[in-house]
Design an enzyme around this catalytic site. Structure first.
Site, PDB file in Angstrom:
ATOM      1  N   ARG A 109      88.577  24.907  69.561  1.00 27.75           N
ATOM      2  CA  ARG A 109      89.789  24.196  68.614  1.00 27.75           C
ATOM      3  C   ARG A 109      89.780  24.979  67.372  1.00 27.75           C
ATOM      4  O   ARG A 109      88.990  25.214  66.725  1.00 27.75           O
ATOM      5  CB  ARG A 109      89.098  22.693  68.257  1.00 27.75           C
ATOM      6  CG  ARG A 109      90.100  22.156  67.288  1.00 27.75           C
ATOM      7  CD  ARG A 109      90.011  20.592  67.218  1.00 27.75           C
ATOM      8  NE  ARG A 109      88.775  20.044  66.819  1.00 27.75           N
ATOM      9  CZ  ARG A 109      88.518  18.791  66.739  1.00 27.75           C
ATOM     10  NH1 ARG A 109      89.547  17.857  67.040  1.00 27.75           N
ATOM     11  NH2 ARG A 109      87.186  18.384  66.725  1.00 27.75           N
ATOM     12  N   ARG A 122      86.515   2.721  65.147  1.00 28.58           N
ATOM     13  CA  ARG A 122      85.666   3.227  65.877  1.00 28.58           C
ATOM     14  C   ARG A 122      84.189   2.579  65.823  1.00 28.58           C
ATOM     15  O   ARG A 122      83.341   3.024  66.615  1.00 28.58           O
ATOM     16  CB  ARG A 122      85.191   4.603  65.079  1.00 28.58           C
ATOM     17  CG  ARG A 122      85.168   5.897  65.766  1.00 28.58           C
ATOM     18  CD  ARG A 122      85.044   6.865  64.550  1.00 28.58           C
ATOM     19  NE  ARG A 122      84.706   8.041  64.862  1.00 28.58           N
ATOM     20  CZ  ARG A 122      85.584   8.872  65.071  1.00 28.58           C
ATOM     21  NH1 ARG A 122      86.817   8.804  64.602  1.00 28.58           N
ATOM     22  NH2 ARG A 122      85.379  10.261  65.110  1.00 28.58           N
ATOM     23  N   ARG A 143      77.903  13.904  67.920  1.00 32.24           N
ATOM     24  CA  ARG A 143      79.229  13.097  67.702  1.00 32.24           C
ATOM     25  C   ARG A 143      79.360  12.393  69.046  1.00 32.24           C
ATOM     26  O   ARG A 143      79.804  11.377  69.138  1.00 32.24           O
ATOM     27  CB  ARG A 143      80.275  13.985  67.406  1.00 32.24           C
ATOM     28  CG  ARG A 143      80.130  14.366  65.879  1.00 32.24           C
ATOM     29  CD  ARG A 143      81.284  15.818  65.618  1.00 32.24           C
ATOM     30  NE  ARG A 143      82.496  15.394  65.796  1.00 32.24           N
ATOM     31  CZ  ARG A 143      83.563  16.021  66.021  1.00 32.24           C
ATOM     32  NH1 ARG A 143      83.276  17.275  65.901  1.00 32.24           N
ATOM     33  NH2 ARG A 143      84.903  15.673  65.869  1.00 32.24           N
ATOM     34  N   ARG A 167      86.678  23.961  62.454  1.00 34.21           N
ATOM     35  CA  ARG A 167      86.080  22.630  61.788  1.00 34.21           C
ATOM     36  C   ARG A 167      84.503  22.619  61.789  1.00 34.21           C
ATOM     37  O   ARG A 167      83.991  23.004  62.838  1.00 34.21           O
ATOM     38  CB  ARG A 167      86.310  21.451  62.320  1.00 34.21           C
ATOM     39  CG  ARG A 167      87.557  20.790  61.656  1.00 34.21           C
ATOM     40  CD  ARG A 167      88.237  19.407  62.314  1.00 34.21           C
ATOM     41  NE  ARG A 167      87.103  18.542  62.740  1.00 34.21           N
ATOM     42  CZ  ARG A 167      87.568  17.430  63.237  1.00 34.21           C
ATOM     43  NH1 ARG A 167      88.727  16.990  63.843  1.00 34.21           N
ATOM     44  NH2 ARG A 167      86.494  16.308  63.698  1.00 34.21           N
ATOM     45  N   LYS A 216      92.928  12.703  70.856  1.00 36.54           N
ATOM     46  CA  LYS A 216      93.627  11.839  70.111  1.00 36.54           C
ATOM     47  C   LYS A 216      94.485  12.198  69.216  1.00 36.54           C
ATOM     48  O   LYS A 216      95.887  11.631  69.143  1.00 36.54           O
ATOM     49  CB  LYS A 216      92.464  10.921  69.531  1.00 36.54           C
ATOM     50  CG  LYS A 216      91.415  10.295  70.294  1.00 36.54           C
ATOM     51  CD  LYS A 216      90.563   9.514  69.521  1.00 36.54           C
ATOM     52  CE  LYS A 216      89.562  10.232  68.546  1.00 36.54           C
ATOM     53  NZ  LYS A 216      88.709  11.341  69.070  1.00 36.54           N
TER      54      LYS A 216
END
Ligand code: AP5
Length: 210
Positions: free
Chosen positions: A123, A88, A167, A156, A13
């Site tokens: 990431r 969300r 998640r 992160r 996203k």
């Protein structure tokens, strides 16, 4: 144009929102980035959000709607905006509708859970400007600092494998129902997002007609 990207954590996203924002000259509004800044600055919102984010849960709807209301009032949103990671929940989507904020397009990026887990482990992010990289699929020029602002890249905290699993579960339970919500409004576009970043961008541009 007012649009949002839906998708599992790590579906791309933020990556696609940045490209579309540049093409259309409108801002990206990422509630995730806003919350991380608030946690870092230890503001009231940050203190409320911290534990939810660390566990992979969702921050309460009233906190999200509060920060979104404030951000959408800024002048740079007049020509349009791209939402990243919001709404969300159905309650957040209804709050936008209640405020008369009609999204022109909702792009759902589709990636299966196994691919998501691989992406998240690689990431790297810049906490200063929010830019996102991947160690193999989208590295920064030197691999350790941000191409945009030069800050050090980090992993992160919520990209730890056990938090990613939570998640994903939260996404399937609370966020995926939004696809039906927006399909009902006739604004949902679905994009297959398990291909290269450039191929996803092409499909997103086609879905948006830009
Ligand atoms: P948030 O920051 O929004 O996280 P998220 O939705 O979990 O999404 P991500 O930022 O993890 O992923 P992304 O889809 O943007 O993927 P990206 O482009 O980075 O939210 C964090 C937390 O804040 C939430 O868990 C929640 O607690 C809270 N929160 C935020 N908003 C909220 C809200 N509205 N309500 C309640 N709580 C809220 O890409 C991922 C990686 O893959 C990158 O390394 C990238 O380079 C790579 N990549 C991207 N596309 C491709 C591709 N096509 N091929 C290969 N690699 C790719």
């Amino acid at each position: 144009m007012k649009l949002t990207f839906l998708g599992a954590p790590g579906a791309g996203k933020g990556t696609q929102a940045a490209v579309v924002a540049q093409k259309l000259g409108i801002p990206t509004i990422s509630t995730g980035n806003m919350l991380r800044e608030a946690v870092e600055a230890q503001t009231e919102v940050g203190l409320k959000a911290k534990a939810f984010m660390e566990s992979g849960g969702l921050v309460p709807d009233d906190v999200i709607i509060g920060i979104l209301d404030e951000r959408l009032r800024k002048d740079d949103c007049r020509k349009g905006f791209i939402l990243d990671g919001v709404p969300r929940t159905v309650a957040q989507a209804e709050a936008l509708e209640t405020r008369g904020i009609k999204l022109d397009c909702v792009v759902s990026l589709e990636v299966d859970d196994e691919d998501i887990k691989r992406r998240m482990s690689g990431r790297r992010v810049c906490l200063k400007c929010g830019a996102t990289y991947h160690v193999t699929d989208n590295p920064s020029k030197d691999g350790v600092t941000c191409d945009v602002c030069g800050d050090k890249l980090v992993q992160r905290a919520d990209d730890a494998p056990e938090t990613v699993a939570s998640r994903l579960a939260v996404y399937h339970e609370k966020t995926e129902p939004l696809k039906n919500f927006y399909a009902g409004l006739g604004t949902l576009k679905t994009v297959k997002a398990d291909v290269s970043i450039d191929e996803v961008t092409k499909a997103v541009f086609a879905a948006l007609g830009i």
